[in-house]
Design a protein around this motif. Sequence first.
Motif, mmCIF file in Angstrom:
data_model
loop_
_atom_site.group_PDB
_atom_site.id
_atom_site.type_symbol
_atom_site.label_atom_id
_atom_site.label_comp_id
_atom_site.label_asym_id
_atom_site.label_seq_id
_atom_site.Cartn_x
_atom_site.Cartn_y
_atom_site.Cartn_z
ATOM 1 N N VAL A 1 1.087 -1.532 -0.060
ATOM 2 C CA VAL A 1 0.084 0.119 0.109
ATOM 3 C C VAL A 1 0.933 0.823 0.113
ATOM 4 O O VAL A 1 1.864 1.066 1.327
ATOM 5 C CB VAL A 1 -1.092 0.060 1.319
ATOM 6 C CG1 VAL A 1 -1.778 1.420 1.401
ATOM 7 C CG2 VAL A 1 -1.696 -1.502 0.974
ATOM 8 N N CYS A 2 0.674 2.212 -0.669
ATOM 9 C CA CYS A 2 2.010 3.225 -1.764
ATOM 10 C C CYS A 2 0.659 4.875 -0.957
ATOM 11 O O CYS A 2 -0.656 4.394 -0.883
ATOM 12 C CB CYS A 2 1.738 2.953 -2.503
ATOM 13 S SG CYS A 2 3.430 4.233 -2.944
ATOM 14 N N HIS A 3 1.763 5.767 -0.751
ATOM 15 C CA HIS A 3 1.070 6.811 -0.226
ATOM 16 C C HIS A 3 -0.357 7.631 -1.975
ATOM 17 O O HIS A 3 -1.088 7.938 -2.017
ATOM 18 C CB HIS A 3 1.458 8.030 -0.235
ATOM 19 C CG HIS A 3 1.552 8.505 0.901
ATOM 20 N ND1 HIS A 3 0.915 9.047 1.770
ATOM 21 C CD2 HIS A 3 2.407 7.756 2.189
ATOM 22 C CE1 HIS A 3 0.516 9.220 3.039
ATOM 23 N NE2 HIS A 3 1.676 8.436 3.596
ATOM 24 N N SER A 4 0.797 7.118 -3.249
ATOM 25 C CA SER A 4 -0.316 7.552 -4.145
ATOM 26 C C SER A 4 -1.799 6.861 -4.508
ATOM 27 O O SER A 4 -2.256 7.691 -4.742
ATOM 28 C CB SER A 4 0.681 6.743 -5.319
ATOM 29 O OG SER A 4 1.575 7.334 -5.216
ATOM 30 N N ASP A 5 -1.437 5.326 -3.617
ATOM 31 C CA ASP A 5 -3.199 4.869 -3.366
ATOM 32 C C ASP A 5 -3.891 6.046 -2.767
ATOM 33 O O ASP A 5 -5.385 5.726 -3.337
ATOM 34 C CB ASP A 5 -3.233 3.392 -3.449
ATOM 35 C CG ASP A 5 -2.003 2.611 -3.455
ATOM 36 O OD1 ASP A 5 -2.412 2.498 -4.858
ATOM 37 O OD2 ASP A 5 -0.971 2.440 -3.152
ATOM 38 N N GLY B 1 -3.517 -0.078 -5.723
ATOM 39 C CA GLY B 1 -2.744 -0.845 -6.117
ATOM 40 C C GLY B 1 -1.829 -1.012 -6.925
ATOM 41 O O GLY B 1 -2.368 -1.242 -8.338
ATOM 42 N N HIS B 2 -0.741 -0.462 -7.542
ATOM 43 C CA HIS B 2 0.376 -0.381 -8.163
ATOM 44 C C HIS B 2 1.637 -0.694 -7.795
ATOM 45 O O HIS B 2 3.069 -0.319 -8.179
ATOM 46 C CB HIS B 2 0.300 1.027 -8.673
ATOM 47 C CG HIS B 2 1.197 1.958 -6.921
ATOM 48 N ND1 HIS B 2 -0.192 3.043 -6.318
ATOM 49 C CD2 HIS B 2 1.837 3.096 -7.274
ATOM 50 C CE1 HIS B 2 0.981 3.660 -5.845
ATOM 51 N NE2 HIS B 2 1.746 3.252 -6.280
ATOM 52 N N GLU B 3 1.548 -1.693 -6.624
ATOM 53 C CA GLU B 3 3.171 -2.245 -5.633
ATOM 54 C C GLU B 3 2.270 -3.550 -5.946
ATOM 55 O O GLU B 3 1.564 -3.630 -5.275
ATOM 56 C CB GLU B 3 3.166 -2.198 -4.498
ATOM 57 C CG GLU B 3 4.291 -0.811 -4.125
ATOM 58 C CD GLU B 3 4.451 -0.354 -2.712
ATOM 59 O OE1 GLU B 3 4.854 -1.226 -2.349
ATOM 60 O OE2 GLU B 3 5.299 0.667 -2.894
ATOM 61 N N GLY B 4 3.201 -4.457 -6.890
ATOM 62 C CA GLY B 4 2.723 -5.932 -6.638
ATOM 63 C C GLY B 4 3.931 -6.818 -7.037
ATOM 64 O O GLY B 4 4.209 -6.251 -7.906
ATOM 65 N N GLY C 1 8.891 -2.431 -6.236
ATOM 66 C CA GLY C 1 8.297 -1.909 -7.560
ATOM 67 C C GLY C 1 7.689 -0.378 -7.680
ATOM 68 O O GLY C 1 7.141 0.103 -8.655
ATOM 69 N N CYS C 2 7.331 -0.441 -6.601
ATOM 70 C CA CYS C 2 7.623 1.243 -6.687
ATOM 71 C C CYS C 2 8.518 2.319 -5.293
ATOM 72 O O CYS C 2 8.581 2.865 -5.563
ATOM 73 C CB CYS C 2 5.676 1.879 -6.034
ATOM 74 S SG CYS C 2 5.634 3.507 -6.223
ATOM 75 N N ALA C 3 7.551 1.902 -3.791
ATOM 76 C CA ALA C 3 8.381 2.405 -2.958
ATOM 77 C C ALA C 3 9.957 2.603 -3.071
ATOM 78 O O ALA C 3 11.136 3.825 -2.805
ATOM 79 C CB ALA C 3 8.033 1.728 -1.848
HETATM 80 ZN ZN LIG Z 1 4.331 4.123 -5.336
#
Ligand SMILES: [Zn+2]
Length: 376
Positions: free
Chosen positions: A39-43, A60-63, A167-169
């Motif tokens: 879970v990322c802040h961008s969500d 969701g964009h980290e997986g 994948g993101c953070a």
């Molecule tokens: Zn993110």
Amino acid sequence: MRIRAAVLPATGADVVVTDVGLDEPHADEVLVRLRAAGVCHSDLNAVDGTAETRCPAVLGHEGAGVVERVGEGVRTVRPGDHVALSWMPSCGRCEECLRDLPHLCREAWTAMGHGGLMDGTPRLSLDGEPVYHYSFLSTFAEASVVPERCVVPIPNDAPFDVAALVGCAVSTGVGAVWRTAGVRPGDRVAVFGCGGVGLSALLGAQAVGAAPIVAVDVSESKLAFAKDLGATDTVAWRESAEEAAEAVRDATGGGVDYAFEATGRPEAMLAAFLSTRRRGAAVLIGISRPDAIIPLPAQSIPRTERRIMGSAYGSVRPERDFAAILRLHADGRLPLDRLISHRMTLEQAPEAMDLVRTGRAVRAVLDLVNGEAAAA
Ligand SMILES: [Zn+2]
Ligand SMILES: [Zn+2]
């Protein structure tokens, strides 16, 4: 097929975990059985409208997960491959890609806004109506169909939860240090904001031998954790940007080479700039409100050659950098698993987002095992 997924019905609404339809992958697309999602802040920016998002959408964009089926023409992965997902399907042909800046790919950044995959159409549906993808990935779900350019093979022994964060953070923070700034051994570094991205920057700086590394935050508990992770000094946020910057300069013999800003708050961006030494740079990672302005002391820019640098997705190349990051993690030189403060199920996605919103979680990860929500 039908899958469980966390759907945002409309901007400002509550996320609902429900059954949605998922179509088969089209040409150049991959169906991934998801195993972990971060879970990322961008969500949260999508929920509260800071970033305009087409709804209804599966967030969701980290997986990370396992390739289940591939569409026509897919050559880079096959069923059974373990993959981490990147939200930047750079095209390789636009002007920015040709300038060797694939993380700024025009085609991908433009396509992200419409909520479909690369052809503009979604593979998700609910009661026959379209449901949109979030950043091409929509990982708060048991499975996802994504563009081939979003899947990055990872070693079979790489942990899915850590790979999801890469994948993101993690890439955003570590990449800002390695790729945007190019921090070298002995460079002095400050990190403003000790959430998942800021702490990733801290770990990335430590891995390349930066010293000292000063952590700045409003929260004493986050500063204590940053110290435990390897920050050499900590500074509690002061009343003003000037005071916070002065404390960082005092702790670093006159200022840092690079100040990484991971909060998105203009006063922290100003403090990051003011905490730099001559020829130093503030590296801005955090996403601010669209109308935010940073007032900078203009004279000091030419006189001291201090700089402002933007960093998007850590300027990473996922195919190169995901593997490099996971290798250092496997060697114990980048303890990314320590960033995971909460492990939860898909059904708990709304709760996990609340934990991130209130700052209680460094990183919350949803465990998605074999398509069924695992026990927490
Ligand atoms: Zn993110
Ligand atoms: Zn491009």
